[in-house]
Design a protein around this motif. Structure first.
Motif, PDB file in Angstrom:
ATOM      1  N   THR C 170       5.609  -2.689  -7.024  1.00  0.00           N
ATOM      2  CA  THR C 170       5.731  -3.363  -5.734  1.00  0.00           C
ATOM      3  C   THR C 170       4.389  -3.174  -5.038  1.00  0.00           C
ATOM      4  O   THR C 170       4.098  -2.110  -4.518  1.00  0.00           O
ATOM      5  N   PHE C 172       1.763  -3.213  -2.497  1.00  0.00           N
ATOM      6  CA  PHE C 172       1.522  -3.356  -1.065  1.00  0.00           C
ATOM      7  C   PHE C 172       0.073  -3.737  -0.760  1.00  0.00           C
ATOM      8  O   PHE C 172      -0.279  -3.936   0.385  1.00  0.00           O
ATOM      9  N   MET C 233       3.388   2.694  -5.990  1.00  0.00           N
ATOM     10  CA  MET C 233       3.557   1.933  -4.745  1.00  0.00           C
ATOM     11  C   MET C 233       2.734   2.578  -3.621  1.00  0.00           C
ATOM     12  O   MET C 233       2.067   1.897  -2.848  1.00  0.00           O
ATOM     13  N   ILE C 234       2.771   3.909  -3.565  1.00  0.00           N
ATOM     14  CA  ILE C 234       2.018   4.605  -2.519  1.00  0.00           C
ATOM     15  C   ILE C 234       0.515   4.485  -2.788  1.00  0.00           C
ATOM     16  O   ILE C 234      -0.274   4.338  -1.855  1.00  0.00           O
ATOM     17  N   VAL C 235       0.117   4.503  -4.041  1.00  0.00           N
ATOM     18  CA  VAL C 235      -1.300   4.269  -4.361  1.00  0.00           C
ATOM     19  C   VAL C 235      -1.715   2.890  -3.839  1.00  0.00           C
ATOM     20  O   VAL C 235      -2.790   2.721  -3.258  1.00  0.00           O
ATOM     21  N   ILE C 237      -0.576   1.317  -1.346  1.00  0.00           N
ATOM     22  CA  ILE C 237      -0.715   1.375   0.112  1.00  0.00           C
ATOM     23  C   ILE C 237      -2.085   1.940   0.475  1.00  0.00           C
ATOM     24  O   ILE C 237      -2.787   1.408   1.339  1.00  0.00           O
ATOM     25  N   GLY C 238      -2.470   3.017  -0.219  1.00  0.00           N
ATOM     26  CA  GLY C 238      -3.786   3.597   0.021  1.00  0.00           C
ATOM     27  C   GLY C 238      -4.889   2.585  -0.244  1.00  0.00           C
ATOM     28  O   GLY C 238      -5.814   2.424   0.552  1.00  0.00           O
ATOM     29  N   LEU C 239      -4.742   1.862  -1.348  1.00  0.00           N
ATOM     30  CA  LEU C 239      -5.744   0.859  -1.704  1.00  0.00           C
ATOM     31  C   LEU C 239      -5.816  -0.228  -0.632  1.00  0.00           C
ATOM     32  O   LEU C 239      -6.906  -0.667  -0.246  1.00  0.00           O
ATOM     33  N   GLN C 356      -2.635  -8.434   5.459  1.00  0.00           N
ATOM     34  CA  GLN C 356      -1.572  -7.531   5.888  1.00  0.00           C
ATOM     35  C   GLN C 356      -0.520  -8.301   6.684  1.00  0.00           C
ATOM     36  O   GLN C 356       0.670  -8.095   6.520  1.00  0.00           O
ATOM     37  N   LEU C 360       4.312  -9.272   4.578  1.00  0.00           N
ATOM     38  CA  LEU C 360       5.767  -9.236   4.743  1.00  0.00           C
ATOM     39  C   LEU C 360       6.374 -10.614   4.554  1.00  0.00           C
ATOM     40  O   LEU C 360       7.491 -10.741   4.050  1.00  0.00           O
ATOM     41  N   PHE C 363       6.622 -10.995   0.903  1.00  0.00           N
ATOM     42  CA  PHE C 363       7.791 -10.260   0.410  1.00  0.00           C
ATOM     43  C   PHE C 363       9.067 -11.040   0.697  1.00  0.00           C
ATOM     44  O   PHE C 363       9.970 -11.099  -0.136  1.00  0.00           O
TER      45      PHE C 363
END
Lengths: 308, 329, 427
Positions: C170, C172, C233-235, C237-239, C356, C360, C363
């Protein structure tokens, strides 16, 4: 380790009154699919489940005898695990009703069914790997006050119960030869040990019936014999056992009654020896034999996705 | 370049009001994500609920701050219930998307012109939001400043109470997670179905974790409104939640003190880099950046930090790899 | 493996530095920081007496009222993020904002004077309560705009969905693929290349650098390390944060437009009002999406992609090179996303957080169509595009995204597998 796992069958009947009782009770039951049992704990009617166009399960009637070990066998893809999931509430059937202890339980959430005494294990073992063996066991105990939100903050309310659960957990772990692993993370156990842990954890709930999904799968052959012994012990303590297995030879030794599924339906029932001579059963196994290699992937994949 | 100033500014921020707010949000996330495995990407909505409760009750309705705090708790609870009832049965990635969408939805609603009379539109609610709290300030009125730490009298009072709140909630979480209740939620994090099969009502536990984490996050918002005397919708962007995740992962998810350690280190690094760069630009050591670029650079470093953490040390800098909180499913 | 990741991160930093060079760093300005602007009617007459208020989260508040020439100037203490509100109650009769969203916006202001554009309309009311147009005309117009917007969303959503389908990620940071595409074209455009030439170059560059390259240096090594999906997924977000603020750092925080076609005169075709560029871009988007669908249905690698989406393990067992499929998916996805970014940049403007803002909505489209289903993204995108525009009939324009997000949440609750998804997909 209790010695009875190594006992040979001849003297087993004397040492296993549970077995003798089960065999006696099932003596007069006709060897036909959907046969009525003298004292059924579970009775299911018209349970069906469709995936896409494929009817995975279509069971007209089935009864499981109380206090006996019943094996649910069939070639891969026969719908055994799907039936298991339906009966335990982990999947919803398209049609069907079933009772547990004469009580309608169709459509009940799986956790409620578990509280009623119908506790299952999983084919892909669900040991909670980042928790210790002891914590796995403690989690199994039911009716814990400390598991409620506010009382959990007041240890003096639940300390005594916790100690009592630990004593019982230790006793069970001892029986399953896991007492040396108490403080190890469950993830560090071998495949067979995880199966044992899962079984012991299920017993912590004091179930009336345990449903074991392929308890022998992935277990080191050396451990298989002792695992079978544990399953027999469960029955000897008065707990009903229903287990899924695809290997016919495994069930001969321990089951009191065998139910055979193929292509979603029950095709035969009876004591192990009778069932294994059944023409239809042999056909079902042999007929799908060359498919087996193909469906093997398919089965394990659907189990992957349902295990998410 | 004055390293004394850099150090004092950095330290002041590392344990300052912003660090407290993020720390509270991260303590809440630790309950939800760290222990229970709920991938709540909308934590900022709970913070906003707390902050707006104070803003609306005190400013729009002109009522007591103490009532506002109560309303803040209720609002966080309500939000958790509304979010949780439909979504807690969903898969982890769906839960993440729904919660982040819900947080954006709420932000757009409170900043809209349609509800401007209640929530103050894009400007938000600004005024004497925390007056009743600041009136209780026991510090001597001739207080000027602590050595090194450059808080005003008002800020110091917020900092003291804020850290007390952090300690209080940390103790609460500590008590919960070492109890059988904590065992159940950790089990849910590892494998939901296994816990269901043992007869536990998983939904209720997830909801309790979501509500508790939400209320703790809501207190972050209350502290925010009281300390800054201002509530503005655009400060509650999704990035807030991701900062809180960075803090949690930095300190170590599923570790009771993780959020505190994480918040202090996070703000120490972020403020330190910012102060150092600003000073270097002012002193003329760096001429290719302007003072306003420092903000962007801080964010870039933060994002990079989140990536590196997740790749190399998902258990946090002090974590134990064996009890890793992630990816049980 | 660690070595691979180190190389990957090194490459990432290099590309960040490359972007810095590409954009040319803005020299620090000495002028006073302020928000300035001139309010005029579409005819050019100054609008006097409108109150502009600027605030920030530290509690700063300053306002100014436009003077007889329509000019206003709000001095600021320093650069930073500010919220700028136009008090519509102070408008003279007959004057309204062209875009209701302009009533309040949040901008990152660098040092120096920041010009604020406030397009106004005169005579008519805003679109919501338009009395001049008949409702039917309005519905037709909104539907038409919705389809165009839906095509734009589809361009972005296809890649998001393909990547999810084939890798389970997923992502982000997918929104940033749009932003990167738009700004790569902008950089080329500002170097003197006409946008008509710059756009295809940027799309191809994006497909390989941001798509293939990103997969190669980041996601593939992570898959090899068996990084979990939540961790990945959290990676992402960081990217996303790294990329977004790098773009802000390089290109500044204000909206930017391409040098050609920025202010195009509108045309009417039958009942529709539009601009030639919007029509052409919409047509190109439809063609691009059509080719993608054909490619998925007809070509070998397209069929393989669908097979991998359906069941990666099975596909791999039947001899499909899953990694190759994934690489192709990243190329296609990033290329389409870059097209979406340029589309957005040409019809509206390019801004550092454009991706950004779109994420959404993307999504929403993907979930509506069914997460992981290949055609779902396109159908979902068109529905979301039309839905977002149509809802402005009933709710204020500023809340149109609220409608889309709400729709997405409702869909997730009643049919989590999406419109085209199969039920079994959701475990």
């Amino acid at each position: 380790m209790p010695a009875n796992t190594d006992n040979d069958l001849a003297s087993a009947n004397d040492l296993m009154p549970g077995r003798a009782a089960a065999v006696a009770a099932l003596k007069d039951v006709p060897h036909v699919p959907g046969a009525q049992k003298p004292d059924p704990i579970l009775v299911a009617d018209h349970v069906s489940r469709q995936f896409g166009g494929l009817k995975a399960v279509d069971v007209a009637h089935v009864e499981i005898q109380r206090g006996a070990i019943t094996a649910l066998i069939g070639p891969n893809g026969a719908g055994k695990t799907t039936l298991f999931n339906l009966l335990t509430g982990f999947d919803k059937p398209d049609t069907g009703k079933w009772t547990f202890n004469q009580q309608q339980v169709a459509g009940m959430s799986p956790y409620k069914l578990a509280r009623k005494g119908m506790v299952r294990t999983f084919q892909l073992t669900k040991a909670l790997s980042r928790m210790t063996v002891m914590d796995n066991m403690r989690l199994g105990a039911s009716g814990q006050l400390g598991e409620r939100f506010f009382p959990s903050l007041l240890p003096f309310l639940w300390n005594a119960q916790e100690r009592a659960n630990e004593v019982r957990a230790l006793e069970l772990l001892g029986r399953f030869n896991l007492d040396a692993k108490l403080d190890d993370f469950a993830g560090s156990l071998s495949g067979g040990q995880r199966k044992l842990l899962e079984m012991a954890r299920a017993l912590m709930t004091n179930p009336e019936m345990v449903m074991l999904d392929e308890p022998m799968a992935g277990v080191n052959p050396a451990l298989t014999q002792s695992l079978l012994g544990h399953i027999k012990n469960i029955r000897e303590e008065g707990t009903t056992v229903l287990f899924v297995e695809h290997d016919m030879d495994m069930v001969r030794d321990i089951s009191d009654w065998v139910i055979v599924m193929a292509q979603g339906q029950i095709i035969a029932e009876g004591p192990p020896d009778a069932v294994m001579r059944d023409r239809q059963v042999i056909d079902a196994y042999l007929g799908t034999h060359h498919d087996q290699a193909l469906t093997k992937d398919g089965t394990s994949l659907t189990q992957d996705s349902s295990g998410e | 370049m004055d390293f004394g100033i850099i150090f004092s500014q950095t330290l002041t921020q590392a344990i300052g009001i912003t660090a407290i707010i993020y720390c509270l949000a991260a303590v809440g996330l630790n309950v939800q994500f760290g222990y229970t495995g709920l991938l709540n990407f909308g934590q900022v909505a709970f913070v906003a609920a707390g902050a707006y409760a104070v803003g609306v009750i005190v400013l729009t309705f002109d009522l007591s701050l103490w009532l506002a705090i109560l309303v803040g708790i209720l609002a966080s609870t309500l939000l958790a219930l509304i979010l949780g009832i439909p979504t807690l049965r969903l898969r982890a990635d769906y839960l993440a998307i729904v919660t982040i969408a819900a947080s954006e939805l709420l932000r757009l609603l409170v900043r809209s012109i349609a509800f401007k009379d209640t929530f103050g539109g894009a400007q938000g609610l600004n005024g004497k939001l925390g007056q009743q709290f600041h009136d209780l300030n026991p510090l001597p009125s001739d207080f000027t400043s602590l050595p090194v730490l450059t808080w005003t009298r008002q800020d110091l009072w917020v900092v003291i109470v804020g850290w007390l709140l952090v300690v209080l909630f940390t103790l609460l979480v500590w008590g919960l997670v070492r109890s059988p209740w904590g065992r159940v939620v950790k089990g849910i994090r590892e494998d939901e179905d296994a816990v269901v099969s043992l007869g536990k009502n998983v939904f209720v536990y997830k909801m309790q974790a979501l509500v508790l984490g939400g209320i703790i996050g809501g207190f972050g918002g209350i502290v925010w409104a009281v300390a800054k005397q201002s509530v503005q919708p655009d400060t509650f962007q999704p990035d807030f939640t991701f900062f809180a995740y960075t803090i949690l992962l930095l300190g170590g998810a599923a570790r009771v003190f993780g959020p505190i350690v994480g918040a202090i280190i996070f703000w120490f690094l972020l403020a330190g880099v910012g102060e150092l760069l600003s000073q270097m630009i002012q002193a003329g050591y760096i001429d290719f950046l302007s003072a306003t670029d420092v903000g962007s650079i801080r964010f870039i470093l933060m994002g990079l930090g989140l990536m590196l953490l997740m790749i190399f040390r998902p258990q946090g800098i002090f974590g134990d790899r064996r009890e890793l909180a992630l990816d049980a499913r | 493996m660690v070595k691979h990741i180190r190389i990957a991160l090194g490459a990432l930093m290099l590309s960040v530095i490359g972007l810095l060079a590409l954009g040319g760093l803005s020299p620090a300005q000495a002028a006073d920081t302020a928000v300035i602007g001139v309010l005029t009617t579409p005819g050019g007459a100054p609008v006097e007496g409108v109150k502009i208020t600027v605030t920030n989260e530290e509690g700063f508040t300053e306002s100014d009222t436009s003077d007889a020439t329509g000019a206003f100037r709000v001095p600021l203490p320093s650069g930073g993020t500010y919220t700028i509100e136009v008090d519509t109650t102070t408008f003279p009769d007959g004057i309204a904002l062209s875009r209701e969203d302009d009533a309040s916006r949040t901008l990152l202001v660098l040092s120096g004077e920041k010009k604020l554009l406030v397009p106004l309309s005169e005579g008519g009311e805003s679109a919501v309560s338009a009395s001049g147009d008949s409702t039917l005309d309005q519905i037709i117009q909104l539907f038409f705009d919705g389809i165009l917007y839906g095509l734009l969303i589809a361009l972005g959503a296809v890649g998001l969905n393909l990547v999810f389908g084939t890798t389970g990620l997923t992502n982000f940071s997918h929104g940033e693929l749009l932003t990167l595409g738009a700004f790569t074209a902008l950089a080329l455009n500002e170097a003197g290349i006409n946008i008509i030439i710059a756009a295809p170059i940027a799309i191809v560059f994006a497909a390989f650098a941001y798509g293939w390259g990103q997969n190669k240096i980041l996601w593939r090594p992570l898959r090899r390390r068996k990084t979990g999906l939540i961790a990945a997924m959290i990676v992402s977000i960081g990217l996303a944060i790294v990329l977004r603020y790098t773009i802000a750092l390089v290109f500044g925080s204000g909206p930017r437009t391409y040098q050609q076609f920025a202010g195009q005169v509108g045309i009417s075709i039958g009942p529709f009002n539009t601009t030639p560029k919007a029509l052409i871009l919409g047509a190109l988007a439809a063609v691009a999406l059509g080719i993608t669908v054909l490619w998925l249905q007809r070509s070998r690698i397209g069929k393989a992609t669908r097979a991998v989406s359906d069941n990666p393990a099975l596909a791999s067992a039947t001899g499909i090179d899953v990694e190759r499929v994934i690489a192709v998916v990243w190329i296609v996805g990033a290329g389409l996303a870059a097209f979406a970014g340029i589309y957005l940049g040409m019809t509206q403007s390019s801004i550092w957080n454009m991706g950004q803002r779109m994420l959404l909505v993307l999504f929403a489209a993907v979930i509506l169509g069914g997460l992981g289903t290949i055609y779902g993204a396109i159908v979902g995108a068109l529905v979301v595009g039309v839905f977002i525009n149509m809802t402005t009939l009933f709710i204020p324009t500023e809340m149109k995204t609220v409608g889309a997000l709400f729709l997405m949440i409702v869909i997730l609750l009643v049919r989590p597998q999406g419109l085209l998804g199969r039920k079994e997909r959701v475990g």
